[in-house]
Design a protein around this motif. Structure first.
Motif, mmCIF file in Angstrom:
data_model
loop_
_atom_site.group_PDB
_atom_site.id
_atom_site.type_symbol
_atom_site.label_atom_id
_atom_site.label_comp_id
_atom_site.label_asym_id
_atom_site.label_seq_id
_atom_site.Cartn_x
_atom_site.Cartn_y
_atom_site.Cartn_z
ATOM 1 N N GLU A 6 0.813 -1.221 0.000
ATOM 2 C CA GLU A 6 0.000 0.000 0.000
ATOM 3 C C GLU A 6 0.843 1.265 0.000
ATOM 4 O O GLU A 6 0.509 2.247 -0.675
ATOM 5 C CB GLU A 6 -0.915 0.009 1.231
ATOM 6 C CG GLU A 6 -1.983 -1.078 1.222
ATOM 7 C CD GLU A 6 -2.731 -1.164 2.545
ATOM 8 O OE1 GLU A 6 -2.335 -0.437 3.504
ATOM 9 O OE2 GLU A 6 -3.691 -1.945 2.638
ATOM 10 N N GLN A 7 1.950 1.262 0.765
ATOM 11 C CA GLN A 7 2.706 2.489 0.985
ATOM 12 C C GLN A 7 4.107 2.484 0.390
ATOM 13 O O GLN A 7 4.727 3.539 0.242
ATOM 14 C CB GLN A 7 2.860 2.729 2.504
ATOM 15 C CG GLN A 7 1.543 2.789 3.248
ATOM 16 C CD GLN A 7 1.733 2.858 4.759
ATOM 17 O OE1 GLN A 7 0.799 3.061 5.500
ATOM 18 N NE2 GLN A 7 2.962 2.685 5.227
ATOM 19 N N GLY A 8 4.598 1.300 0.065
ATOM 20 C CA GLY A 8 5.989 1.174 -0.354
ATOM 21 C C GLY A 8 6.853 0.772 0.820
ATOM 22 O O GLY A 8 6.529 1.071 1.980
ATOM 23 N N PHE A 9 7.948 0.098 0.530
ATOM 24 C CA PHE A 9 8.806 -0.410 1.597
ATOM 25 C C PHE A 9 9.420 0.719 2.413
ATOM 26 O O PHE A 9 9.384 0.695 3.649
ATOM 27 C CB PHE A 9 9.911 -1.288 1.004
ATOM 28 C CG PHE A 9 10.856 -1.844 2.027
ATOM 29 C CD1 PHE A 9 10.517 -2.979 2.749
ATOM 30 C CD2 PHE A 9 12.090 -1.247 2.264
ATOM 31 C CE1 PHE A 9 11.388 -3.508 3.710
ATOM 32 C CE2 PHE A 9 12.962 -1.763 3.213
ATOM 33 C CZ PHE A 9 12.603 -2.895 3.937
ATOM 34 N N ASP A 10 9.988 1.720 1.757
ATOM 35 C CA ASP A 10 10.711 2.773 2.462
ATOM 36 C C ASP A 10 9.783 3.651 3.300
ATOM 37 O O ASP A 10 10.204 4.182 4.342
ATOM 38 C CB ASP A 10 11.491 3.641 1.469
ATOM 39 C CG ASP A 10 12.659 2.893 0.850
ATOM 40 O OD1 ASP A 10 13.226 2.006 1.531
ATOM 41 O OD2 ASP A 10 12.998 3.172 -0.318
ATOM 42 N N LYS A 11 8.546 3.832 2.872
ATOM 43 C CA LYS A 11 7.615 4.709 3.595
ATOM 44 C C LYS A 11 6.905 3.999 4.744
ATOM 45 O O LYS A 11 6.212 4.641 5.528
ATOM 46 C CB LYS A 11 6.582 5.279 2.618
ATOM 47 C CG LYS A 11 7.178 6.243 1.608
ATOM 48 C CD LYS A 11 6.108 6.823 0.706
ATOM 49 C CE LYS A 11 6.708 7.806 -0.300
ATOM 50 N NZ LYS A 11 5.679 8.364 -1.207
ATOM 51 N N GLU B 207 13.081 -3.402 -6.761
ATOM 52 C CA GLU B 207 13.080 -1.945 -6.777
ATOM 53 C C GLU B 207 13.680 -1.311 -5.531
ATOM 54 O O GLU B 207 13.909 -0.101 -5.509
ATOM 55 C CB GLU B 207 11.644 -1.440 -6.976
ATOM 56 C CG GLU B 207 11.055 -1.798 -8.330
ATOM 57 C CD GLU B 207 9.604 -1.366 -8.470
ATOM 58 O OE1 GLU B 207 9.021 -0.913 -7.455
ATOM 59 O OE2 GLU B 207 9.061 -1.472 -9.578
ATOM 60 N N THR B 208 13.928 -2.096 -4.494
ATOM 61 C CA THR B 208 14.452 -1.546 -3.237
ATOM 62 C C THR B 208 15.910 -1.963 -3.073
ATOM 63 O O THR B 208 16.204 -3.146 -2.919
ATOM 64 C CB THR B 208 13.632 -2.062 -2.038
ATOM 65 O OG1 THR B 208 12.235 -1.855 -2.287
ATOM 66 C CG2 THR B 208 14.038 -1.349 -0.762
#
Length: 212
Positions: free
Chosen positions: A40-45, A128-129
């Protein structure tokens, strides 16, 4: 059998105790919640505090189950490596090592077929991370270490002979093909089955056409 060996064998045959089952249940819940938030938010966020709050754990308690946020994502890869190694060992002894390696990857392709969208999201996040890419590489290196002894056995050589590089080369090449196939699968949004892409990648190393 010595008393120590007998005790170890009996312990290995025991089902997991209540504490181990509870720990496994909590780990599973953390992974499920974390992956939803990552999607939902992305790994980093997504923060560790968010994950802990949704699961009902303190930050300190969550870190007792997972040492880092990355490990929440990468932890399942260790189990995947064990399953591949077990599948390889179960292949017929007269099967060529390269074919046995390809068939051992079926445990992954079947899992992906059961939940393709979830797996695509997971692999996309890995690719992507940057911190996850590095961790994924290290996990796959550990897969190679699990596969080499069985490949060596099939070749009739000792895995402890560093001068014979064939077992490591075959295992490393097979895992590289798996990685290439997974990257292609994500790039085409799953339009072509992962098993087909893997067949193409591993088949390309078998063909080796000569000069025109």
């Amino acid at each position: 059998m010595t008393e120590t060996a007998r005790t170890a064998a009996q312990s290995a045959g025991k089902p997991p105790g209540l504490r181990e089952r509870m720990r496994a249940t909590v780990r599973t819940e953390v992974v499920e919640v974390a992956h939803r938030l990552f999607t939902e938010q992305g790994f980093d966020k997504t923060t560790v505090d968010q994950i802990a709050a949704e699961v009902g754990l303190s930050r300190a308690s969550l870190f007792r189950y997972f040492g880092t946020k990355e490990e929440i994502v990468l932890g399942r890869l260790a189990e995947s490596g064990r399953r591949i190694a077990e599948a390889l060992a179960a292949r017929p002894d007269d099967e060529r090592p390269w074919e046995a390696l390809r068939r051992s990857f079926d445990v992954l392709t079947r899992m992906n077929e059961q939940a393709p969208e979830q797996t695509l999201s997971y692999l996309r996040m890995l690719q992507e991370t940057p911190s996850l890419r590095a961790g994924h590489y290290e996990k796959q290196r550990s897969w190679q270490e699990l596969l080499v002894p069985e490949v060596a056995r099939r070749l009739g050589v000792s895995p402890d002979q560093p001068e014979d590089t064939r077992p490591s080369a075959l295992a490393a090449a097979a895992l590289a093909c798996l990685d290439v196939a997974a990257t292609g699968w994500v790039a085409c949004e799953g339009a072509v089955p992962l098993a087909v892409l893997l067949d193409r990648a591993m088949g390309a190393l078998e063909e080796q056409p000569g000069p025109a």
